[in-house]
Structures are given as C-alpha cells and as structure tokens.
Design an enzyme around this catalytic site. Structure first.
Site, mmCIF file in Angstrom:
data_model
loop_
_atom_site.group_PDB
_atom_site.id
_atom_site.type_symbol
_atom_site.label_atom_id
_atom_site.label_comp_id
_atom_site.label_asym_id
_atom_site.label_seq_id
_atom_site.Cartn_x
_atom_site.Cartn_y
_atom_site.Cartn_z
ATOM 1 C CB CYS A 196 23.570 45.412 25.342
ATOM 2 S SG CYS A 196 23.371 47.060 25.416
ATOM 3 C CG HIS A 245 27.620 49.064 24.908
ATOM 4 N ND1 HIS A 245 26.797 48.138 25.167
ATOM 5 C CD2 HIS A 245 28.792 48.574 25.791
ATOM 6 C CE1 HIS A 245 27.340 47.027 25.946
ATOM 7 N NE2 HIS A 245 28.605 47.458 26.284
ATOM 8 C CB CYS A 258 24.761 45.856 21.280
ATOM 9 S SG CYS A 258 26.027 46.072 22.625
ATOM 10 C CB CYS A 260 22.774 49.902 23.420
ATOM 11 S SG CYS A 260 24.442 49.427 22.841
ATOM 12 C CG ASP A 294 31.221 68.163 41.952
ATOM 13 O OD1 ASP A 294 31.624 68.920 42.892
ATOM 14 O OD2 ASP A 294 32.077 66.885 41.680
ATOM 15 C CG ASP A 313 29.454 61.085 40.029
ATOM 16 O OD1 ASP A 313 30.326 61.503 39.420
ATOM 17 O OD2 ASP A 313 29.571 60.913 41.418
#
Length: 369
Positions: free
Chosen positions: A303, A334, A308, A305, A91, A265
């Site tokens: 999920c 997550h 989880c 991850c 940015d 983003d």
C-alpha cells in the site's frame, strides 16, 4: 442525459462498467466512503481523493437536522459545502429513522420522529426526503423506504416491503429530473425470495435510473445475504447500476461483485480506522496489540498510503496507545485506500477475464492459514 451506467466487460456475473453522473464518471465496481454528516470522519476531502475514491455518501436524516438542507442549498449545495467535486449519493434517511425505535411513529404517509440531538419533532415523507436530497444536490437520490428489521416474519416483511413500494412510486413522482442526476429504487423483502421478486417487479414497473438492494447486512449473516443476492440480482435490469446498501467487509464485497453488484458503501473502513483495526493485503490487524510495539515494518508493504509509506506499525501502535488523533486519521486513510485497491483489483480482473482467479486469491489473503 440523465444519470446512466454503461458496461465495459462481464465475467460470469461480475460486471465492470462506468456510472455517468453530473459530477463525473465513476468506474465500477466502486466502494463509496460514507460521509454521513458531510465529512468522511477523520479525513479531509483531499485525503479522500488521494485514496482513489471517486464518489461518496451523504445522509438525509443527519443533514436535515444540522445544518439543515435549506442552509446547505443557500451555501451552494453539498458538493461545495463539503469540498467534494465528484459525485455524491445521498441515503434517504429511512434507515436512520427506522433505527430510532421509541423516538418515531410510522404511518402510511411517512414517519414522525424526534431528533436524537435535541428531541425536536420532525416529519419525513417520500416527498420531503426527495426534496431534501434535491436541496443537497445529490447526483444519486435514493427512494424513501422502510428498512425491514431482521429477523422478521414473512408477513411482517411483506407488509414493510409493500409500504416501501408505495413510497417508491411517490418518490418517483416527486423526483425532479435533470441532466446527470438519477433516482434509485430500493429492493426490500428481507430474506424471502418471493418477496424480493415481488419488490423487483414493482420497482421495474415504476422505472428507475438504478436499483439498490436494501435490508441486508442487518444481522442475517453472510450466507443468507449471498443467498438473497443469488435470487435477487439476476432479476434486476442488466443495463442499470446495482447498489448493495451498507455492505460491507472486503469478503462481502468480493462475494457481491461475484453476484453482479456494482456499487457499495459501508462505515466499516472508517469506523475500524478509528478503533485501531486495519484491513491489509495479509488480513486484519489490531494496532493496539502489544506485538506491534517493536515492529518496524510498514502496515502493508503493498500500500502506498501515508500510513504505510511513512510510518511503521510500531508508530501507529504508539499513536493509539497515547490516544493521539493522528492514529485514527492515518488508519482511516489506509482502510479507505485498501477498499479502493480491492474494488480496483476486481475491476481490472473483470476487464481481463480473470475475475474468479483474482477473487479467490484475494479471499485467501483475507483469511490466511
């Protein structure tokens, strides 16, 4: 060859494609986690990679103040410095500088501002912003612009947009072309359709490797944001990547992909993770709520991850109640993984010609009856 985008499939206005950069290919639609100061908060680079994220953000304003772009360049560039081997978008710093209010002074040439850290005085111009991003080694460099505040009158929005277009031309002149790197122009004009069209015309006349839509998700609301995309996105070159800056919630992303946006983003998934809010396939959850204290179920059964796969909602609730740093780490992990799952699902649906059916199903799950 400079940075470029190729289309793989189009379903309605939704697009699936690939962004080709110096540090690898990025399937689109893509969500890019925000690493403002050279790190995704509460995450290691390996953890971010494990979510499926292929591209991240850095920020000119924050990195120019500390540790400075010159220091990062001496140490091998931002990719090496942050242990991120994939593409990075930076940015330009315009949004952060404009948010400083009483700490900055805007003129036709650029912005003089005081650091929010120590009050020291600094100067950003289009040329200096491009130089800093070059020192950082960004794959995608953003034009220096003024992010028009909301609300703004049409006169205020026009003046701000036209200043940004002048700065866009100067940014283009200052950019050093090299293989796999590119410069994106930023469309401004608030919620005024004619100003957005004027901005697109100015930017396409200059010519950029990609085009961003800025000045949204700043308080105008989702309906106005989508209406602005409806009139802006069709005007953008079909063979270039389209990036909606600072957006957003999963619902925002689904709606924007429906309107032809490729790149996103936002700090929402990381900020939410640090404040006990989780985005799941069954909607949002607040892990501080007492109802999770005895809940042995995983956060999201769909999920994979670590939050989880290895822990219960009760454990995550416990971590936040005890203010253990592992709680924000796991929930951030997550949320980023969930955002990657959403964009990956949308991409697969576009490739299969089933975008609308899949998008509608995802939207219904976000707000269960």
């Amino acid at each position: 060859m400079t940075l470029h985008w190729t289309a793989a499939a189009i379903d309605g206005a939704a697009r699936a494609g690939t962004l080709h950069t110096a540090h690898g290919e990025v399937p689109t639609p893509v969500f890019m986690p925000v690493g403002t100061a050279g790190t995704i908060k509460a995450m290691t680079a390996d953890a971010v990679r494990s979510t499926g994220a292929r591209m991240i953000l850095g920020n000119t304003y924050h990195l120019m103040l500390r540790p400075t772009a010159e220091r990062i360049a001496r140490l091998g560039g931002l990719h090496k410095f942050a242990d991120w081997h994939g593409p990075i978008l930076t940015d330009s710093g315009g949004f952060q500088v404009m948010s400083l209010a009483g700490l900055r002074k805007l003129d036709a040439d650029g912005v003089t501002f005081q650091s929010h850290i120590d009050g020291s005085k600094h100067r950003l111009t289009p040329e200096r912003s491009i130089e800093i991003q070059h020192l950082l080694g960004a794959d995608v460099t953003m034009c220096f612009d003024e992010c028009t505040p909301f609300p703004a009158t049409e006169e205020q929005a026009a003046e701000s947009m036209r200043l940004s277009m002048r700065w866009a031309a100067r940014s283009r002149d200052a950019f050093v072309a090299r293989p796999g790197h590119g410069l994106f122009g930023i469309v401004q004009g608030s919620t005024f359709a004619e100003l957005r069209a004027e901005s697109v015309a100015a930017l396409t006349a200059i010519g950029f490797e990609g085009y961003a839509i800025g000045g949204l998700a700043v308080g105008e609301g989702q309906e106005a944001m989508f209406a602005t995309l409806d009139v802006t996105t069709p005007l953008l070159p079909a063979d270039r990547p389209r990036y909606l800056m600072g957006v957003g919630t999963p619902a925002d992303i689904i709606g924007a992909v429906r309107r032809g946006i490729d790149m996103f983003d936002c700090v929402i998934p990381t900020r939410s993770g640090r404040t006990a809010r989780a985005y799941t396939s069954a909607g949002q959850l607040n892990l501080r709520n007492a109802r999770h204290a005895d809940d042995g179920a995983p956060l999201d059964a769909s999920c994979a991850c670590p939050a989880c796969r290895n822990h219960s909602r009760a454990y995550l609730h416990h971590l936040f109640k005890c203010e253990e740093m592992l709680g924000p780490m796991l929930l951030t992990w997550h949320n980023i993984a969930y955002y990657q799952q959403v964009t990956g699902t949308l991409r697969a649906a576009i490739l299969d010609g089933r975008f609308e059916a899949v998008a509608t199903r995802l939207e219904a799950a976000l707000d269960p009856a």
